[in-house]
Design an enzyme around this catalytic site. Sequence first.
Site, PDB file in Angstrom:
ATOM      1  CD  GLU A  41      -2.925   1.005   2.406  1.00  0.00           C
ATOM      2  OE1 GLU A  41      -2.872   0.028   3.193  1.00  0.00           O
ATOM      3  OE2 GLU A  41      -3.838   1.854   2.431  1.00  0.00           O
ATOM      4  CG  ASN A 188      -9.496  -1.762   1.436  1.00  0.00           C
ATOM      5  OD1 ASN A 188      -9.170  -2.912   1.704  1.00  0.00           O
ATOM      6  ND2 ASN A 188      -9.318  -0.756   2.291  1.00  0.00           N
ATOM      7  CD  GLU A 189     -10.320  -2.623   6.110  1.00  0.00           C
ATOM      8  OE1 GLU A 189     -10.323  -1.520   6.676  1.00  0.00           O
ATOM      9  OE2 GLU A 189      -9.663  -3.598   6.516  1.00  0.00           O
ATOM     10  CE1 TYR A 255      -3.496  -6.262   8.945  1.00  0.00           C
ATOM     11  CE2 TYR A 255      -5.791  -5.609   8.712  1.00  0.00           C
ATOM     12  CZ  TYR A 255      -4.495  -5.638   8.229  1.00  0.00           C
ATOM     13  OH  TYR A 255      -4.189  -5.044   7.024  1.00  0.00           O
ATOM     14  CD  GLU A 310      -6.067  -4.738   4.176  1.00  0.00           C
ATOM     15  OE1 GLU A 310      -5.997  -4.388   5.372  1.00  0.00           O
ATOM     16  OE2 GLU A 310      -6.486  -3.985   3.278  1.00  0.00           O
ATOM     17  CD  GLN A 359       0.288  -2.472   3.795  1.00  0.00           C
ATOM     18  OE1 GLN A 359       1.053  -1.813   3.105  1.00  0.00           O
ATOM     19  NE2 GLN A 359      -0.901  -2.028   4.178  1.00  0.00           N
TER      20      GLN A 359
END
Length: 509
Positions: A41, A188-189, A255, A310, A359
């Site tokens: 990103e 995204n999201e 996450y 992610e 990432q």
Amino acid sequence: MLSLMVMFSVALFAQQKSVIRVYPDKGEQVIHKEIYGQFAEHLGRCIYGGIWVGEDSPIPNINGYRKDVFEALKELQVPVIRWPGGCFADEYHWMDGIGPREQRPKLVNTNWGGTVEDNSFGTHEFLNLCEMLGCEPYISGNVGSGTVEELAKWVEYMTSDAESEMTALRRKNGREKPWKVKYIGVGNESWGCGGNMTPEFYSDLYRRYQTYCRNYGENRLYKVASGASDYDYNWTEVLMKNAGRHMNGLSLHYYTVHRWDNKGSATQFTVDDYYRTLGKALEIEQVLKNHIAIMDKYDPRKRVGLLVDEWGTWWDEEPGTVRGYLYQQNTLRDAFVAALTLDVFHKYTDRVVMANIAQMVNVLQAMILTDDKGGMVLTPTYHVFRMYKVHQDATYLPFDLICNKKKVEENRTVPMISATASRDKNGVIHLSLSNVDADNSQEITVELPGVKGKKVSGEILTAANLTDHNTFEKPNTVKPAAFNGAKIVGDGLLTVNLPAKSIVTLEIK
Ligand code: AHR
């Protein structure tokens, strides 16, 4: 030799010996190599300073890409990279990142640290990098603040070979032939930084945006809808119900973080923290099962893929670094999170078709850390990805595993051994075993019925302390070494001595 039943009973009741029985004949699913995907990103020093330094940099580079980072990524066999975000994607206007670099507009990266984004890394720089690495690009399109026309034209610019305004612009910018772009993410999201939408509203928007993402020439798009985070099963339910038949894939973000207001240090933690972290990491399995059950309801033939685009650990930013850059160190604990999570992904390979660790460089659970003096560090997580690359596109082999378990929180236990096995295209079997136990070595009996392997070799990743990590001054504190703790003791029978807190990959042929 004790029968399997007896051995399993002994292990179960005595809680001493660990046994794994792999079924080499029962492999059906291929472990999609895309499960080893990366995410890059425009955030902190992931792109700028991490991947891209520009052609005029004193840091050795290949056409502007850091040479050391490029070579390390090449070694990793990166199958796919998701770009340009993340939250950044829903504020990214791709036309800002094409044409002569000195004429590209400078903007503020409002999501991440408010730094100046000079757009010197754009569509050409990203897609050319993917070509050089031999990996698939995964473009994350702007739905939050973009338009249908903008995304449609981006697809045309990248993939069409016809005569049109967009393709003429691409040619003017130096690229004659279209690139191959398979994966396109529509937002995204979208429930959060991507527009704070309801699943009902986003489903409709998704249907509209994806309609105009066209297949040009031979290029075939794989369209990915912006999916849920963690335990938001309603998002998956509504998306599958309202838009399932218009998508090829649906994403999921997970996450490994306990408390968003107090994530904890990446390098200073206790053994209990370590076990708790692994408990949270392993919870991804139940989360996957729950999302998959919903998908199965609407898509029993498993046409729609689940992309965990992610995932990874998220710790407090390193003291003294820029706030919003999400720069964190990476210890042996992170290596375990990587190994155990990959072990889980392999099990659901009939639905989980891609995963992108967050990432790639200098951000969150990174493969690589760099400094602006030309220093580069490969993290323990990098080493796991390198040791595990043998599983890419290999056939997943199911197994039964008996081992001790440890209670790490009120509702969570962690098995003291984690494993995964596969058979590659040449018939070679690879078995990865993690001894999660922080203090004790463990001997494990490996049964591979019908396998007449004569030779076993392997690699091990461990360190003196769980908190050990690699720094620019000491880049090799945590690094793999040859492993000779595995012995063939009979036909299809091995014993493996796993040192405390170690991750091993064996090759049996
Ligand atoms: O990976 C960092 C951020 O985490 C991404 O930009 C966003 O999608 C997620 O919330």
